[in-house]
Design a protein around this motif. Structure first.
Motif, PDB file in Angstrom:
ATOM      1  N   ALA A 173       0.814  -1.215   0.000  1.00  0.00           N
ATOM      2  CA  ALA A 173       0.000   0.000   0.000  1.00  0.00           C
ATOM      3  C   ALA A 173       0.851   1.270   0.000  1.00  0.00           C
ATOM      4  CB  ALA A 173      -0.932   0.005   1.211  1.00  0.00           C
ATOM      5  N   ARG A 174       2.023   1.209   0.660  1.00  0.00           N
ATOM      6  CA  ARG A 174       2.764   2.451   0.896  1.00  0.00           C
ATOM      7  C   ARG A 174       4.192   2.448   0.346  1.00  0.00           C
ATOM      8  NH1 ARG A 174       0.953   3.248   7.272  1.00  0.00           N
ATOM      9  NH2 ARG A 174      -1.277   2.832   6.944  1.00  0.00           N
ATOM     10  N   ALA A 175       4.680   1.304  -0.088  1.00  0.00           N
ATOM     11  CA  ALA A 175       6.036   1.267  -0.649  1.00  0.00           C
ATOM     12  C   ALA A 175       6.030   0.870  -2.113  1.00  0.00           C
ATOM     13  CB  ALA A 175       6.907   0.302   0.154  1.00  0.00           C
ATOM     14  N   GLY A 214       3.446  -9.563  -7.315  1.00  0.00           N
ATOM     15  CA  GLY A 214       4.493 -10.419  -7.859  1.00  0.00           C
ATOM     16  C   GLY A 214       5.828 -10.209  -7.173  1.00  0.00           C
ATOM     17  N   ALA A 215       6.186  -8.943  -6.917  1.00  0.00           N
ATOM     18  CA  ALA A 215       7.439  -8.647  -6.223  1.00  0.00           C
ATOM     19  C   ALA A 215       7.385  -9.154  -4.783  1.00  0.00           C
ATOM     20  CB  ALA A 215       7.722  -7.148  -6.241  1.00  0.00           C
ATOM     21  N   GLY A 216       6.204  -9.070  -4.173  1.00  0.00           N
ATOM     22  CA  GLY A 216       6.044  -9.610  -2.828  1.00  0.00           C
ATOM     23  C   GLY A 216       6.299 -11.104  -2.796  1.00  0.00           C
ATOM     24  N   ALA A 217       5.805 -11.807  -3.812  1.00  0.00           N
ATOM     25  CA  ALA A 217       6.051 -13.246  -3.911  1.00  0.00           C
ATOM     26  C   ALA A 217       7.531 -13.527  -4.131  1.00  0.00           C
ATOM     27  CB  ALA A 217       5.218 -13.845  -5.039  1.00  0.00           C
ATOM     28  N   ASP A 218       8.195 -12.687  -4.912  1.00  0.00           N
ATOM     29  CA  ASP A 218       9.625 -12.876  -5.163  1.00  0.00           C
ATOM     30  C   ASP A 218      10.442 -12.704  -3.881  1.00  0.00           C
ATOM     31  OD1 ASP A 218       9.117 -13.327  -7.819  1.00  0.00           O
ATOM     32  OD2 ASP A 218       9.573 -11.267  -8.447  1.00  0.00           O
ATOM     33  N   LEU A 219      10.078 -11.714  -3.064  1.00  0.00           N
ATOM     34  CA  LEU A 219      10.787 -11.523  -1.793  1.00  0.00           C
ATOM     35  C   LEU A 219      10.572 -12.726  -0.875  1.00  0.00           C
ATOM     36  CD1 LEU A 219      10.219  -7.758  -0.843  1.00  0.00           C
ATOM     37  CD2 LEU A 219      12.193  -8.834  -1.945  1.00  0.00           C
ATOM     38  N   SER A 221      15.060  -0.333  -2.779  1.00  0.00           N
ATOM     39  CA  SER A 221      15.509  -1.198  -3.864  1.00  0.00           C
ATOM     40  C   SER A 221      14.995  -2.621  -3.666  1.00  0.00           C
ATOM     41  CB  SER A 221      17.040  -1.206  -3.925  1.00  0.00           C
ATOM     42  OG  SER A 221      17.502  -2.235  -4.767  1.00  0.00           O
ATOM     43  N   THR A 222      14.254  -3.104  -4.642  1.00  0.00           N
ATOM     44  CA  THR A 222      13.768  -4.480  -4.564  1.00  0.00           C
ATOM     45  C   THR A 222      14.927  -5.465  -4.556  1.00  0.00           C
ATOM     46  OG1 THR A 222      11.747  -3.857  -5.749  1.00  0.00           O
ATOM     47  CG2 THR A 222      12.268  -6.195  -5.658  1.00  0.00           C
ATOM     48  N   ALA A 223      15.997  -5.146  -5.279  1.00  0.00           N
ATOM     49  CA  ALA A 223      17.170  -6.026  -5.294  1.00  0.00           C
ATOM     50  C   ALA A 223      17.788  -6.132  -3.900  1.00  0.00           C
ATOM     51  CB  ALA A 223      18.204  -5.501  -6.294  1.00  0.00           C
ATOM     52  N   MET A 224      17.894  -5.009  -3.195  1.00  0.00           N
ATOM     53  CA  MET A 224      18.451  -5.040  -1.838  1.00  0.00           C
ATOM     54  C   MET A 224      17.516  -5.763  -0.879  1.00  0.00           C
ATOM     55  SD  MET A 224      21.466  -3.977  -1.636  1.00  0.00           S
ATOM     56  CE  MET A 224      21.471  -4.018   0.166  1.00  0.00           C
ATOM     57  N   TRP A 225      16.216  -5.535  -1.027  1.00  0.00           N
ATOM     58  CA  TRP A 225      15.261  -6.276  -0.198  1.00  0.00           C
ATOM     59  C   TRP A 225      15.413  -7.778  -0.423  1.00  0.00           C
ATOM     60  CZ3 TRP A 225      10.541  -2.757  -1.679  1.00  0.00           C
ATOM     61  CH2 TRP A 225      10.544  -1.623  -0.855  1.00  0.00           C
ATOM     62  N   THR A 226      15.648  -8.168  -1.658  1.00  0.00           N
ATOM     63  CA  THR A 226      15.817  -9.590  -1.968  1.00  0.00           C
ATOM     64  C   THR A 226      17.045 -10.150  -1.258  1.00  0.00           C
ATOM     65  OG1 THR A 226      14.801  -9.296  -4.149  1.00  0.00           O
ATOM     66  CG2 THR A 226      16.159 -11.255  -3.836  1.00  0.00           C
ATOM     67  N   VAL A 227      18.149  -9.412  -1.290  1.00  0.00           N
ATOM     68  CA  VAL A 227      19.368  -9.868  -0.611  1.00  0.00           C
ATOM     69  C   VAL A 227      19.143  -9.976   0.894  1.00  0.00           C
ATOM     70  CG1 VAL A 227      21.755  -9.239  -0.042  1.00  0.00           C
ATOM     71  CG2 VAL A 227      20.912  -8.967  -2.387  1.00  0.00           C
ATOM     72  N   LEU A 228      18.465  -8.986   1.466  1.00  0.00           N
ATOM     73  CA  LEU A 228      18.224  -8.995   2.914  1.00  0.00           C
ATOM     74  C   LEU A 228      17.320 -10.145   3.327  1.00  0.00           C
ATOM     75  CD1 LEU A 228      17.769  -5.151   3.487  1.00  0.00           C
ATOM     76  CD2 LEU A 228      19.654  -6.590   4.316  1.00  0.00           C
TER      77      LEU A 228
END
Length: 414
Positions: A51-53, A58-63, A110-117
Protein backbone atom coordinates in the motif's frame (compact mmCIF):
# COMPACT_ATOMS: atom_id res chain seq x y z
CA UNK A 1 2.75 -32.55 36.00
CA UNK A 2 5.90 -33.99 37.53
CA UNK A 3 8.78 -34.18 35.10
CA UNK A 4 10.59 -37.49 34.97
CA UNK A 5 14.31 -37.36 35.71
CA UNK A 6 16.51 -37.73 32.69
CA UNK A 7 18.24 -41.08 32.51
CA UNK A 8 21.98 -40.82 32.60
CA UNK A 9 22.34 -43.00 29.52
CA UNK A 10 20.48 -40.49 27.41
CA UNK A 11 23.07 -37.77 27.90
CA UNK A 12 25.73 -39.57 25.90
CA UNK A 13 28.34 -37.59 27.77
CA UNK A 14 26.76 -34.19 27.21
CA UNK A 15 26.17 -33.39 30.87
CA UNK A 16 22.93 -32.84 32.77
CA UNK A 17 20.50 -30.00 32.34
CA UNK A 18 20.01 -28.09 35.62
CA UNK A 19 16.58 -26.89 34.49
CA UNK A 20 14.76 -28.51 31.56
CA UNK A 21 12.19 -25.71 31.58
CA UNK A 22 15.00 -23.15 31.32
CA UNK A 23 16.31 -24.99 28.27
CA UNK A 24 12.81 -25.04 26.77
CA UNK A 25 12.50 -21.27 27.37
CA UNK A 26 15.79 -20.55 25.59
CA UNK A 27 14.81 -22.76 22.64
CA UNK A 28 11.40 -21.07 22.50
CA UNK A 29 13.05 -17.64 22.46
CA UNK A 30 15.40 -18.70 19.65
CA UNK A 31 12.53 -20.08 17.57
CA UNK A 32 10.43 -16.98 18.28
CA UNK A 33 13.27 -14.80 16.98
CA UNK A 34 14.32 -16.95 14.04
CA UNK A 35 10.93 -18.12 12.82
CA UNK A 36 8.12 -16.16 14.46
CA UNK A 37 9.75 -12.77 13.79
CA UNK A 38 12.58 -13.32 11.32
CA UNK A 39 10.48 -15.24 8.85
CA UNK A 40 6.82 -14.54 9.53
CA UNK A 41 6.75 -10.84 10.40
CA UNK A 42 6.86 -10.33 6.62
CA UNK A 43 3.27 -11.61 6.39
CA UNK A 44 1.58 -8.71 8.27
CA UNK A 45 4.08 -6.15 6.89
CA UNK A 46 3.49 -7.21 3.27
CA UNK A 47 0.11 -5.38 2.91
CA UNK A 48 1.74 -2.21 4.30
CA UNK A 49 4.57 -2.41 1.77
CA UNK A 50 2.09 -3.00 -1.05
CA UNK A 51 0.00 0.00 0.00
CA UNK A 52 2.76 2.45 0.90
CA UNK A 53 6.04 1.27 -0.65
CA UNK A 54 4.75 0.41 -4.11
CA UNK A 55 5.49 -3.32 -3.79
CA UNK A 56 3.49 -5.35 -6.31
CA UNK A 57 1.97 -8.76 -5.55
CA UNK A 58 4.49 -10.42 -7.86
CA UNK A 59 7.44 -8.65 -6.22
CA UNK A 60 6.04 -9.61 -2.83
CA UNK A 61 6.05 -13.25 -3.91
CA UNK A 62 9.63 -12.88 -5.16
CA UNK A 63 10.79 -11.52 -1.79
CA UNK A 64 9.09 -14.46 -0.07
CA UNK A 65 10.81 -16.89 -2.45
CA UNK A 66 14.19 -15.27 -1.73
CA UNK A 67 13.68 -15.81 1.98
CA UNK A 68 12.74 -19.45 1.42
CA UNK A 69 15.75 -19.95 -0.86
CA UNK A 70 17.97 -18.64 1.92
CA UNK A 71 16.25 -21.02 4.31
CA UNK A 72 17.14 -23.90 2.01
CA UNK A 73 20.78 -22.78 1.90
CA UNK A 74 20.90 -22.74 5.69
CA UNK A 75 19.28 -26.17 5.99
CA UNK A 76 21.68 -27.69 3.44
CA UNK A 77 24.61 -26.14 5.31
CA UNK A 78 23.41 -27.96 8.42
CA UNK A 79 23.42 -31.24 6.50
CA UNK A 80 26.83 -30.82 4.87
CA UNK A 81 28.55 -29.41 7.95
CA UNK A 82 27.08 -30.93 11.14
CA UNK A 83 29.55 -28.95 13.25
CA UNK A 84 27.50 -25.82 12.47
CA UNK A 85 24.52 -27.33 14.29
CA UNK A 86 26.61 -27.85 17.43
CA UNK A 87 28.23 -24.39 17.56
CA UNK A 88 27.09 -21.71 20.05
CA UNK A 89 29.07 -19.16 18.03
CA UNK A 90 27.12 -19.94 14.85
CA UNK A 91 23.85 -19.53 16.73
CA UNK A 92 24.89 -16.14 18.07
CA UNK A 93 26.14 -14.92 14.69
CA UNK A 94 22.83 -15.95 13.11
CA UNK A 95 20.75 -14.22 15.80
CA UNK A 96 22.76 -11.02 15.31
CA UNK A 97 22.63 -11.19 11.51
CA UNK A 98 18.88 -11.80 11.57
CA UNK A 99 18.14 -8.70 13.66
CA UNK A 100 20.46 -6.68 11.44
CA UNK A 101 18.72 -7.81 8.24
CA UNK A 102 15.34 -6.76 9.65
CA UNK A 103 16.67 -3.34 10.68
CA UNK A 104 18.14 -2.80 7.19
CA UNK A 105 14.85 -3.38 5.32
CA UNK A 106 13.52 0.21 5.70
CA UNK A 107 16.91 1.71 4.75
CA UNK A 108 16.26 1.17 1.03
CA UNK A 109 13.52 1.12 -1.60
CA UNK A 110 15.51 -1.20 -3.86
CA UNK A 111 13.77 -4.48 -4.56
CA UNK A 112 17.17 -6.03 -5.29
CA UNK A 113 18.45 -5.04 -1.84
CA UNK A 114 15.26 -6.28 -0.20
CA UNK A 115 15.82 -9.59 -1.97
CA UNK A 116 19.37 -9.87 -0.61
CA UNK A 117 18.22 -8.99 2.91
CA UNK A 118 15.38 -11.52 2.89
CA UNK A 119 17.74 -14.15 1.47
CA UNK A 120 20.25 -13.58 4.28
CA UNK A 121 17.45 -13.63 6.85
CA UNK A 122 16.38 -17.01 5.47
CA UNK A 123 19.87 -18.49 5.90
CA UNK A 124 20.03 -17.24 9.50
CA UNK A 125 16.51 -18.48 10.29
CA UNK A 126 17.23 -21.98 9.01
CA UNK A 127 20.42 -22.38 11.04
CA UNK A 128 18.70 -21.01 14.15
CA UNK A 129 15.85 -23.48 13.62
CA UNK A 130 18.07 -26.53 13.05
CA UNK A 131 20.36 -25.67 15.98
CA UNK A 132 17.46 -25.00 18.36
CA UNK A 133 15.36 -28.02 17.37
CA UNK A 134 18.34 -30.41 17.38
CA UNK A 135 19.20 -29.15 20.85
CA UNK A 136 15.58 -29.53 21.99
CA UNK A 137 15.17 -33.09 20.70
CA UNK A 138 18.67 -34.14 21.75
CA UNK A 139 18.75 -32.82 25.32
CA UNK A 140 15.12 -33.57 26.20
CA UNK A 141 14.70 -36.93 24.46
CA UNK A 142 13.77 -38.74 27.68
CA UNK A 143 11.45 -36.10 29.11
CA UNK A 144 7.65 -36.09 28.62
CA UNK A 145 6.67 -35.20 25.06
CA UNK A 146 4.81 -32.02 26.02
CA UNK A 147 8.05 -30.41 27.24
CA UNK A 148 9.74 -30.14 23.81
CA UNK A 149 6.31 -29.21 22.45
CA UNK A 150 6.33 -25.99 24.45
CA UNK A 151 9.73 -25.21 22.92
CA UNK A 152 8.22 -25.43 19.43
CA UNK A 153 5.48 -23.13 20.69
CA UNK A 154 8.04 -20.34 20.59
CA UNK A 155 7.32 -20.00 16.87
CA UNK A 156 3.68 -19.19 17.65
CA UNK A 157 4.69 -16.79 20.40
CA UNK A 158 6.95 -14.95 17.96
CA UNK A 159 4.15 -14.75 15.38
CA UNK A 160 1.69 -13.41 17.94
CA UNK A 161 4.15 -10.85 19.35
CA UNK A 162 5.24 -9.62 15.93
CA UNK A 163 1.64 -9.52 14.73
CA UNK A 164 0.58 -7.43 17.73
CA UNK A 165 3.58 -5.19 17.20
CA UNK A 166 2.73 -4.53 13.55
CA UNK A 167 -0.94 -4.04 14.43
CA UNK A 168 0.05 -1.36 16.97
CA UNK A 169 2.64 0.32 14.74
CA UNK A 170 0.47 0.55 11.63
CA UNK A 171 -1.99 2.86 13.39
CA UNK A 172 0.70 5.47 14.20
CA UNK A 173 3.51 4.93 11.68
CA UNK A 174 4.36 3.33 8.35
CA UNK A 175 5.99 0.13 7.09
CA UNK A 176 9.48 1.37 7.98
CA UNK A 177 8.63 1.62 11.66
CA UNK A 178 7.18 -1.90 11.51
CA UNK A 179 10.52 -3.31 10.32
CA UNK A 180 12.46 -1.36 12.97
CA UNK A 181 10.11 -2.65 15.68
CA UNK A 182 10.50 -6.20 14.38
CA UNK A 183 14.29 -5.87 14.51
CA UNK A 184 14.12 -4.68 18.13
CA UNK A 185 11.86 -7.60 19.06
CA UNK A 186 14.19 -10.09 17.35
CA UNK A 187 17.14 -8.60 19.24
CA UNK A 188 15.37 -8.98 22.59
CA UNK A 189 14.42 -12.59 21.86
CA UNK A 190 17.95 -13.28 20.64
CA UNK A 191 19.35 -11.99 23.91
CA UNK A 192 17.01 -14.33 25.81
CA UNK A 193 18.34 -17.31 23.84
CA UNK A 194 21.98 -16.21 23.78
CA UNK A 195 23.16 -18.96 26.17
CA UNK A 196 21.26 -21.83 24.52
CA UNK A 197 23.28 -25.05 24.56
CA UNK A 198 23.38 -26.67 21.11
CA UNK A 199 23.17 -30.42 20.77
CA UNK A 200 26.32 -32.17 21.98
CA UNK A 201 28.33 -34.47 19.68
CA UNK A 202 27.18 -38.08 19.87
CA UNK A 203 29.56 -40.97 20.37
CA UNK A 204 30.03 -43.15 17.31
CA UNK A 205 29.93 -46.89 17.79
CA UNK A 206 32.38 -49.28 16.16
CA UNK A 207 30.72 -52.41 14.79
CA UNK A 208 33.20 -55.13 13.84
CA UNK A 209 32.16 -57.33 10.96
CA UNK A 210 29.53 -55.04 9.43
CA UNK A 211 27.41 -51.94 9.78
CA UNK A 212 24.30 -52.72 11.86
CA UNK A 213 23.45 -49.00 11.98
CA UNK A 214 23.34 -48.98 8.18
CA UNK A 215 21.09 -52.03 8.24
CA UNK A 216 18.75 -50.23 10.63
CA UNK A 217 18.57 -47.30 8.21
CA UNK A 218 17.66 -49.65 5.38
CA UNK A 219 14.84 -51.07 7.47
CA UNK A 220 13.30 -47.64 8.06
CA UNK A 221 14.13 -45.75 4.87
CA UNK A 222 10.78 -46.46 3.18
CA UNK A 223 8.84 -44.82 6.00
CA UNK A 224 11.25 -41.91 6.05
CA UNK A 225 10.76 -41.48 2.31
CA UNK A 226 6.97 -41.20 2.74
CA UNK A 227 7.54 -38.76 5.62
CA UNK A 228 9.94 -36.70 3.51
CA UNK A 229 7.44 -36.46 0.64
CA UNK A 230 4.59 -35.51 2.97
CA UNK A 231 6.62 -32.85 4.78
CA UNK A 232 7.95 -31.38 1.51
CA UNK A 233 4.40 -31.08 0.12
CA UNK A 234 3.34 -29.48 3.40
CA UNK A 235 6.07 -26.90 2.83
CA UNK A 236 4.54 -26.08 -0.57
CA UNK A 237 0.99 -25.73 0.72
CA UNK A 238 1.40 -24.11 4.11
CA UNK A 239 3.76 -21.38 2.94
CA UNK A 240 1.18 -19.95 0.54
CA UNK A 241 -1.14 -19.35 3.48
CA UNK A 242 1.79 -18.35 5.70
CA UNK A 243 2.78 -15.64 3.21
CA UNK A 244 -0.51 -14.36 1.77
CA UNK A 245 -3.14 -15.07 4.43
CA UNK A 246 -3.28 -11.51 5.79
CA UNK A 247 -3.36 -9.99 2.30
CA UNK A 248 -6.08 -12.44 1.20
CA UNK A 249 -8.30 -11.64 4.19
CA UNK A 250 -7.76 -7.86 3.94
CA UNK A 251 -8.57 -7.97 0.23
CA UNK A 252 -12.11 -9.19 0.92
CA UNK A 253 -12.77 -8.17 4.53
CA UNK A 254 -12.64 -4.50 5.57
CA UNK A 255 -10.90 -3.23 8.65
CA UNK A 256 -8.07 -4.96 10.50
CA UNK A 257 -9.47 -8.47 10.47
CA UNK A 258 -6.44 -9.69 8.51
CA UNK A 259 -3.91 -8.46 11.08
CA UNK A 260 -6.10 -9.70 13.92
CA UNK A 261 -6.34 -13.10 12.24
CA UNK A 262 -2.55 -13.30 12.04
CA UNK A 263 -2.25 -12.62 15.77
CA UNK A 264 -4.78 -15.42 16.31
CA UNK A 265 -2.59 -17.72 14.17
CA UNK A 266 0.27 -17.11 16.59
CA UNK A 267 -1.84 -17.52 19.72
CA UNK A 268 -3.28 -20.80 18.43
CA UNK A 269 0.21 -22.05 17.57
CA UNK A 270 1.67 -21.50 21.07
CA UNK A 271 -0.02 -24.49 22.81
CA UNK A 272 -0.62 -26.53 19.65
CA UNK A 273 2.79 -28.17 19.50
CA UNK A 274 2.60 -29.33 23.11
CA UNK A 275 -0.94 -30.62 22.51
CA UNK A 276 0.00 -32.57 19.37
CA UNK A 277 3.11 -33.94 21.11
CA UNK A 278 0.99 -35.04 24.07
CA UNK A 279 -1.46 -36.75 21.73
CA UNK A 280 1.52 -38.42 20.05
CA UNK A 281 2.19 -40.33 23.27
CA UNK A 282 -1.32 -41.79 23.16
CA UNK A 283 -2.06 -42.16 19.45
CA UNK A 284 -0.14 -43.15 16.35
CA UNK A 285 1.96 -40.19 15.20
CA UNK A 286 1.43 -40.96 11.49
CA UNK A 287 -2.34 -40.99 12.12
CA UNK A 288 -2.13 -37.67 13.94
CA UNK A 289 -0.03 -36.22 11.13
CA UNK A 290 -2.71 -37.26 8.64
CA UNK A 291 -5.45 -35.66 10.75
CA UNK A 292 -3.51 -32.42 11.23
CA UNK A 293 -2.88 -32.08 7.50
CA UNK A 294 -6.56 -32.57 6.65
CA UNK A 295 -7.59 -29.97 9.25
CA UNK A 296 -5.01 -27.53 7.91
CA UNK A 297 -6.25 -27.99 4.32
CA UNK A 298 -9.76 -27.08 5.45
CA UNK A 299 -8.43 -23.98 7.23
CA UNK A 300 -6.46 -22.79 4.20
CA UNK A 301 -9.45 -23.22 1.87
CA UNK A 302 -11.92 -21.31 4.06
CA UNK A 303 -10.97 -17.73 3.03
CA UNK A 304 -11.29 -18.78 -0.61
CA UNK A 305 -14.79 -20.16 -0.05
CA UNK A 306 -16.28 -17.34 2.01
CA UNK A 307 -15.42 -13.72 2.81
CA UNK A 308 -16.99 -13.53 6.28
CA UNK A 309 -14.93 -12.30 9.20
CA UNK A 310 -15.95 -15.34 11.24
CA UNK A 311 -14.57 -17.68 8.57
CA UNK A 312 -11.31 -15.72 8.56
CA UNK A 313 -10.92 -16.20 12.29
CA UNK A 314 -11.77 -19.91 12.07
CA UNK A 315 -9.19 -20.21 9.28
CA UNK A 316 -6.59 -18.54 11.50
CA UNK A 317 -7.34 -20.86 14.42
CA UNK A 318 -7.16 -24.01 12.26
CA UNK A 319 -3.99 -22.91 10.50
CA UNK A 320 -2.26 -21.76 13.68
CA UNK A 321 -3.35 -24.86 15.54
CA UNK A 322 -1.80 -27.22 13.00
CA UNK A 323 1.23 -25.85 11.16
CA UNK A 324 3.64 -26.00 14.13
CA UNK A 325 2.04 -29.25 15.30
CA UNK A 326 2.71 -30.78 11.87
CA UNK A 327 6.38 -29.85 12.18
CA UNK A 328 6.49 -31.26 15.70
CA UNK A 329 4.96 -34.57 14.58
CA UNK A 330 7.08 -34.88 11.41
CA UNK A 331 10.37 -34.18 13.19
CA UNK A 332 9.40 -36.52 16.03
CA UNK A 333 8.64 -39.30 13.52
CA UNK A 334 12.01 -38.74 11.86
CA UNK A 335 13.72 -38.93 15.26
CA UNK A 336 11.71 -42.07 16.12
CA UNK A 337 12.92 -43.74 12.92
CA UNK A 338 16.50 -42.86 13.97
CA UNK A 339 17.27 -41.65 10.48
CA UNK A 340 20.63 -39.80 10.43
CA UNK A 341 20.37 -36.00 10.43
CA UNK A 342 16.62 -36.26 10.09
CA UNK A 343 15.98 -32.69 11.35
CA UNK A 344 18.26 -31.11 8.72
CA UNK A 345 17.02 -33.40 5.92
CA UNK A 346 13.35 -32.79 6.65
CA UNK A 347 14.00 -29.06 7.01
CA UNK A 348 15.72 -29.07 3.61
CA UNK A 349 12.74 -30.79 1.97
CA UNK A 350 10.39 -28.36 3.69
CA UNK A 351 12.54 -25.51 2.36
CA UNK A 352 12.34 -26.76 -1.21
CA UNK A 353 8.57 -26.88 -0.82
CA UNK A 354 8.51 -23.32 0.46
CA UNK A 355 10.46 -22.12 -2.57
CA UNK A 356 8.09 -23.91 -4.95
CA UNK A 357 4.92 -22.64 -3.22
CA UNK A 358 5.12 -18.91 -4.10
CA UNK A 359 6.46 -19.74 -7.57
CA UNK A 360 3.55 -22.09 -8.24
CA UNK A 361 0.88 -19.58 -7.24
CA UNK A 362 2.53 -16.44 -8.69
CA UNK A 363 0.59 -16.69 -12.01
CA UNK A 364 -2.66 -16.88 -10.03
CA UNK A 365 -2.08 -13.75 -7.94
CA UNK A 366 -3.16 -11.36 -10.68
CA UNK A 367 -6.69 -12.63 -10.07
CA UNK A 368 -6.44 -12.22 -6.28
CA UNK A 369 -5.53 -14.76 -3.64
CA UNK A 370 -8.49 -17.15 -3.68
CA UNK A 371 -7.19 -19.45 -6.42
CA UNK A 372 -3.78 -19.55 -4.75
CA UNK A 373 -5.31 -20.62 -1.44
CA UNK A 374 -7.36 -23.35 -3.12
CA UNK A 375 -4.25 -24.71 -4.83
CA UNK A 376 -2.40 -24.63 -1.51
CA UNK A 377 -5.22 -26.57 0.18
CA UNK A 378 -5.05 -29.20 -2.58
CA UNK A 379 -1.31 -29.63 -2.09
CA UNK A 380 -1.76 -30.06 1.66
CA UNK A 381 -4.32 -32.77 0.94
CA UNK A 382 -1.67 -34.47 -1.22
CA UNK A 383 0.67 -34.28 1.80
CA UNK A 384 -2.07 -35.97 3.82
CA UNK A 385 -2.19 -38.78 1.23
CA UNK A 386 1.56 -39.33 1.66
CA UNK A 387 1.07 -39.39 5.44
CA UNK A 388 -1.58 -42.08 4.92
CA UNK A 389 1.03 -44.18 3.10
CA UNK A 390 3.40 -43.61 6.03
CA UNK A 391 0.90 -45.37 8.31
CA UNK A 392 1.14 -48.68 6.41
CA UNK A 393 3.14 -51.05 8.59
CA UNK A 394 4.73 -48.18 10.49
CA UNK A 395 7.16 -49.53 13.13
CA UNK A 396 5.92 -48.33 16.49
CA UNK A 397 9.19 -49.50 18.01
CA UNK A 398 12.55 -49.06 16.31
CA UNK A 399 15.24 -51.05 18.09
CA UNK A 400 18.75 -50.12 17.05
CA UNK A 401 21.33 -52.83 16.74
CA UNK A 402 23.24 -53.50 19.95
CA UNK A 403 26.54 -51.63 19.70
CA UNK A 404 29.89 -52.58 21.01
CA UNK A 405 31.47 -50.07 23.42
CA UNK A 406 31.45 -46.70 21.69
CA UNK A 407 34.45 -44.60 20.90
CA UNK A 408 34.55 -40.91 20.23
CA UNK A 409 34.65 -39.82 16.61
CA UNK A 410 35.68 -36.49 15.22
CA UNK A 411 32.50 -35.99 13.18
CA UNK A 412 29.76 -38.49 14.11
CA UNK A 413 26.65 -38.66 11.96
CA UNK A 414 23.34 -38.57 13.69
Amino acid sequence: MTVRPLRAASHRGSGSLPSPWGHVARVAAALAAGMGVGRFVYTPILPLMQARAGLSAGAGADLATANYAGYLVGAVAGILCPALVRSPAVLRVCLTALAGSLAAMPATHSTAMWTVLRLSAGVASALIFVIAVSSLLGHLREYPAHLPGWGFGGVGAGIALSGLLVLAVRSVADWRAAWYAAAALAALLGAASWNLRPEAPAPAAVHPGGDPAGAARMRTHRWFTALFVSYTLEGVGYIVAGTFLVSAIEQSTPGRVGSGAWVLVGLAAVPSSALWAWLGRRRSRPGLLLAALVVQAVGIALPALTTSAAAALVCAALFGGTFIGISTLALAIGSHLRFPRSVALLTAGYSVGQILGPLAVAPLLRHGYHQALMLAAAVVLAAAAAAAVLRIGFPQQVTPARPTPAVRAGDPAR
